[in-house]
Design a protein around this motif. Structure first.
Motif, PDB file in Angstrom:
ATOM      1  N   ILE A   1       7.652  37.189   5.302  1.00  0.00           N
ATOM      2  CA  ILE A   1       6.853  37.041   4.088  1.00  0.00           C
ATOM      3  C   ILE A   1       7.561  36.140   3.079  1.00  0.00           C
ATOM      4  CG2 ILE A   1       5.692  38.256   2.202  1.00  0.00           C
ATOM      5  CD1 ILE A   1       5.714  40.767   3.984  1.00  0.00           C
ATOM      6  N   ARG A   2       6.912  35.078   2.718  1.00  0.00           N
ATOM      7  CA  ARG A   2       7.423  34.193   1.664  1.00  0.00           C
ATOM      8  C   ARG A   2       6.994  34.743   0.314  1.00  0.00           C
ATOM      9  NH1 ARG A   2       4.604  29.925  -0.611  1.00  0.00           N
ATOM     10  NH2 ARG A   2       3.108  29.918   1.121  1.00  0.00           N
ATOM     11  N   ILE A   3       7.924  34.826  -0.640  1.00  0.00           N
ATOM     12  CA  ILE A   3       7.619  35.392  -1.949  1.00  0.00           C
ATOM     13  C   ILE A   3       7.828  34.352  -3.043  1.00  0.00           C
ATOM     14  CG2 ILE A   3       8.250  37.145  -3.662  1.00  0.00           C
ATOM     15  CD1 ILE A   3       8.964  39.010  -1.401  1.00  0.00           C
ATOM     16  N   GLU A   4       6.784  34.154  -3.822  1.00  0.00           N
ATOM     17  CA  GLU A   4       6.827  33.254  -4.983  1.00  0.00           C
ATOM     18  C   GLU A   4       6.520  34.079  -6.224  1.00  0.00           C
ATOM     19  OE1 GLU A   4       4.184  29.677  -6.995  1.00  0.00           O
ATOM     20  OE2 GLU A   4       4.026  30.014  -4.820  1.00  0.00           O
TER      21      GLU A   4
ATOM     22  N   ASP B   1       1.701  32.256   7.922  1.00  0.00           N
ATOM     23  CA  ASP B   1       1.921  31.978   6.496  1.00  0.00           C
ATOM     24  C   ASP B   1       1.668  33.207   5.620  1.00  0.00           C
ATOM     25  OD1 ASP B   1       2.667  30.581   4.262  1.00  0.00           O
ATOM     26  OD2 ASP B   1       0.755  29.534   4.016  1.00  0.00           O
TER      27      ASP B   1
ATOM     28  N   ARG C   1       2.427  35.508   2.668  1.00  0.00           N
ATOM     29  CA  ARG C   1       3.053  35.151   1.393  1.00  0.00           C
ATOM     30  C   ARG C   1       2.581  36.071   0.285  1.00  0.00           C
ATOM     31  NH1 ARG C   1      -1.109  32.197   3.151  1.00  0.00           N
ATOM     32  NH2 ARG C   1      -2.650  31.310   1.696  1.00  0.00           N
TER      33      ARG C   1
ATOM     34  N   VAL D   1       2.196  35.673  -3.802  1.00  0.00           N
ATOM     35  CA  VAL D   1       2.168  34.584  -4.784  1.00  0.00           C
ATOM     36  C   VAL D   1       1.595  35.118  -6.101  1.00  0.00           C
ATOM     37  CG1 VAL D   1       1.926  32.807  -3.015  1.00  0.00           C
ATOM     38  CG2 VAL D   1      -0.122  33.847  -4.005  1.00  0.00           C
TER      39      VAL D   1
END
Length: 356
Positions: free
Chosen positions: A4-7, A45, A47, A49
């Protein structure tokens, strides 16, 4: 396991200062979770956000053909300040079943729970502290093929948004008035009644509006074929205590298999109550109303937990249940379920999961 990409947001929103005025579904936290799916790549992908508007193609299949499903669950603040979820695996499994019915991709149970926990951890400060409040979590899945052809989707988006909530009904735990609907139907066997898809709810609004205009909170649905068997109350499952027996409509394919319904049944059986999942006709219910053996009635669902029914209207008759007061069993269910959810009492069933 998802990568998991975290922004994180650079502009956090102001949080509510008066938790008694939260309402339901009007306030949203700082972040949302997203996962894309395509027939070629599968799920990809993942994520988290900043919460923001979607950009969606005007021809997306969800807009034209109802390729959409959703779930609803909550995160609870316990007395020691920790946060826990209530039976998220049940929501994950139901979403898989809804996906299959609507020809949408199926997100694995472990991925569903993982990304929800990560989102709740990131937005932990949005989980309210006051009694009766929680963080409502809304996962949903929509088809977003950019074509007007009618077919199973080839592209989809899974998303999760959340926000702090109070009571679903303005009456809170006080008994509500319900009107039996004998014209519109919610669903039919073989249709999408057991799936949690938006179309079921949109189609129920007409009857709901009619009931509200007459001073009732919700409608009691009858089956779509014979118009004689009780199915659901509004957007919740329904239960009746008749001559000491708790009766709830059987899951015949047109009724949503509620997580709170399942929990109520398991809790009641653990306490020795006789519980029957069976067909319940309007005639049987009317007879119980007339002869006084209908002792209690309540709706149950994630949003309201348990909602006692104090008045039941059918055509030109209005029946008062239990003198318009919350019943002993209804109160027990509410107290026990919410006690487990908020960590005020022990969880002997293993229903809760900590958000670490």
């Amino acid at each position: 396991m998802l990568n998991i990409r975290i922004e994180k947001t650079t502009a956090p929103k102001a949080k509510p200062t008066d938790e008694s005025q939260l309402g339901f579904g009007k306030i949203f936290s700082d972040h949302m979770a997203l996962i894309d799916w395509s027939a070629d790549e599968g799920w990809h992908d993942a994520r988290i956000v900043p919460f923001a508007n979607f950009s969606i193609h005007p021809a997306s299949t969800c807009l034209h053909y109802g390729s959409e499903i959703f779930e609803g669950l909550k995160a609870y603040r316990t007395a020691d300040g920790s946060i826990q979820l209530f039976r998220p695996e049940e929501n994950a499994r139901r979403m898989i079943n809804s996906s299959e019915r609507l020809c949408l991709p199926q997100l694995p149970e472990e991925d569903f729970i993982q990304i929800i926990k990560e989102l709740v951890k990131l937005d932990a400060d949005w989980v309210p502290h006051s009694d009766g409040t929680s963080l409502y979590i809304r996962p949903f899945l929509l088809g977003n093929d950019e074509t007007l052809g009618v077919h199973a989707v080839h592209h989809a988006l899974f998303a999760v948004i959340c926000g702090p909530v109070g009571s679903y009904y303005k009456e809170g735990i006080n008994p509500v008035g319900i009107m039996i609907e004998d014209t519109d139907v919610r669903a039919v066997r073989g249709g999408t009644g057991y799936a949690k898809c938006g179309g079921n709810y949109a189609a129920s609004n007409r009857a709901g509006e009619k009931a509200e205009q007459k001073g009732y909170s919700q409608v009691l649905w009858l089956d779509g074929v014979e118009r004689k068997y009780i199915e659901e109350v509004g957007a919740m499952n329904v239960m009746f205590k008749i001559a000491g027996e708790v009766v709830t409509p059987a899951l015949t394919g047109s009724i949503l298999p509620g997580v709170t319904r399942k929990s109520c049944i398991e809790l009641l059986k653990s306490k020795g109550y006789k519980v029957s999942e069976r067909l319940l006709s309007l005639d049987e219910l009317a007879a119980a109303l007339e002869n006084g053996t209908l002792e209690e009635a309540w709706g149950c669902g994630t949003a309201a937990v348990v909602s006692p029914i104090g008045r039941l209207a059918y055509k030109d008759k209005v029946f008062v249940i239990n003198e318009g007061k919350i019943g002993e069993v209804t109160q027990m269910l509410y107290d026990t379920l919410t006690g487990i959810q908020w960590g005020k009492i022990a969880d002997p069933f293993g229903w809760t999961q900590k958000v670490d």
